[in-house]
Design an enzyme around this catalytic site. Sequence first.
Site, PDB file in Angstrom:
ATOM      1  N   ASP A 117       0.826  -1.207   0.000  1.00  0.00           N
ATOM      2  CA  ASP A 117       0.000   0.000   0.000  1.00  0.00           C
ATOM      3  C   ASP A 117       0.861   1.259   0.000  1.00  0.00           C
ATOM      4  O   ASP A 117       1.499   1.574   1.007  1.00  0.00           O
ATOM      5  CB  ASP A 117      -0.899  -0.040   1.250  1.00  0.00           C
ATOM      6  CG  ASP A 117      -1.789   1.171   1.388  1.00  0.00           C
ATOM      7  OD1 ASP A 117      -2.003   1.874   0.384  1.00  0.00           O
ATOM      8  OD2 ASP A 117      -2.286   1.410   2.502  1.00  0.00           O
ATOM      9  N   ASP A 307      -1.924   5.990  -5.111  1.00  0.00           N
ATOM     10  CA  ASP A 307      -2.195   5.057  -4.018  1.00  0.00           C
ATOM     11  C   ASP A 307      -2.611   3.678  -4.520  1.00  0.00           C
ATOM     12  O   ASP A 307      -3.725   3.484  -4.994  1.00  0.00           O
ATOM     13  CB  ASP A 307      -3.292   5.640  -3.125  1.00  0.00           C
ATOM     14  CG  ASP A 307      -3.561   4.792  -1.897  1.00  0.00           C
ATOM     15  OD1 ASP A 307      -2.780   3.856  -1.634  1.00  0.00           O
ATOM     16  OD2 ASP A 307      -4.553   5.062  -1.205  1.00  0.00           O
TER      17      ASP A 307
END
Length: 427
Positions: A117, A307
């Site tokens: 992430d 992201d």
Amino acid sequence: MRIHWRSVCSGPAEADMVRLLLLLLLCPYTSWALLRVPLRRAPSIRSQLRANGQLQDFLRDHHPDAFSRRYAHCFPAGTPSLRLGRSSEKLYNFMDAQYYGEISLGTPEQNFSVVFDTGSADLWVPSSYCVSQACALHKRFRAFESTSFRHDGRTFGIHYGSGHLLGVMARDTLKVGGVTVLGQEFGESVYEPGATFVLARFDGVLGMAYPPLAEILGNPVFDSMMAQKGVEAPIFSFYLSRRSSGSGSGGGVDGELVFGGIDEALYNGPITWLPVTAKGYWQIKMDSVEVQGVSSFCPRGCQAIVDTGTSLIAGPTNDILILQQLIGATPTNIGEFLIDCARVSSLPRVTFILGGMEYTLTAEHYVRKEMLADRELCFSGFQAVDIVSPQGPLWILGDVFLSEYYSVFDRGQDRVGFAPARHPADH
């Protein structure tokens, strides 16, 4: 960067055989600096809830932002690590993201699947002491079985829209992508409420953002890799497959994360670089967003987060509601925006202008098609998320965008690079 053995091993034809053999034996080791982690893609948690008929109940029973997350410490005032001022900015989706890969912790190795992430900076996995149903369905770290385990003593908390994640801090040996990281700080979760954790295909999360974003004190994983010289270059790069392509770069995987460089076989053309504007998220300046060639949003520029932990493309509520109208998406009573599947081919292009370059998504890219029983449903790939930052409202370029554009994250020069991803259908 990629090292070709010829550049290292070339020599005069008359070199003696022993020297040649030694060089040939040494050359393969140079390629170890590129560490590859295969990524797999599972059905999203939203689609699993929807297929089970649980989505409407879940959204009704939980906070409206049930699939967004906000990091915040959950301990009394006075706790040394309590920093509420930062946590208000950390609101975005990762529970719906289902690109994950494998890591191991401890000695001997204990394997876990994690979401890599770029929107967070902490590593956590479930603890063997966890009391939640979600932990019972996932792999749990057994500290007492690891000879390299070091107890930390600190506690941490992460607040999600659907509940809290609580845990204790630890240190142990981490292995990821073929590299070993000694004494890596990580969290052992002991309480994971909420249906999303139960349904998640991954066990934990490995954050890859800048250190200021970390709630867990200590080096994030990639910082530890750099400090311990586990990678050749301070770069990592992502390839994410299209949902419709079924598999990614080969071998049945759905994507690839490369530590220490890039994979030139997975993108077309040159990489375009954009400087990081704030070292927390991988945050960059976005010039504007156009719909069918007409500038519609942030015409004077705005900020965006790159992201991998967000499945959709997100933006300020007011802008996203207008965008949904422009692409013909209609709201439902379960918080989704539906699109008429018969109209997908005629929907407008959405283009993101970054560094003066156009990054265009057609409807085939931003519409998510899912089967419910024997019926095909088409959902918008855009969602409303309001994140306030000193630079203004933030957009999020999530997996809907990143599955079309190969992304490179350069800590050495604090920049993000994009190039069109090369998918099987492109050959």
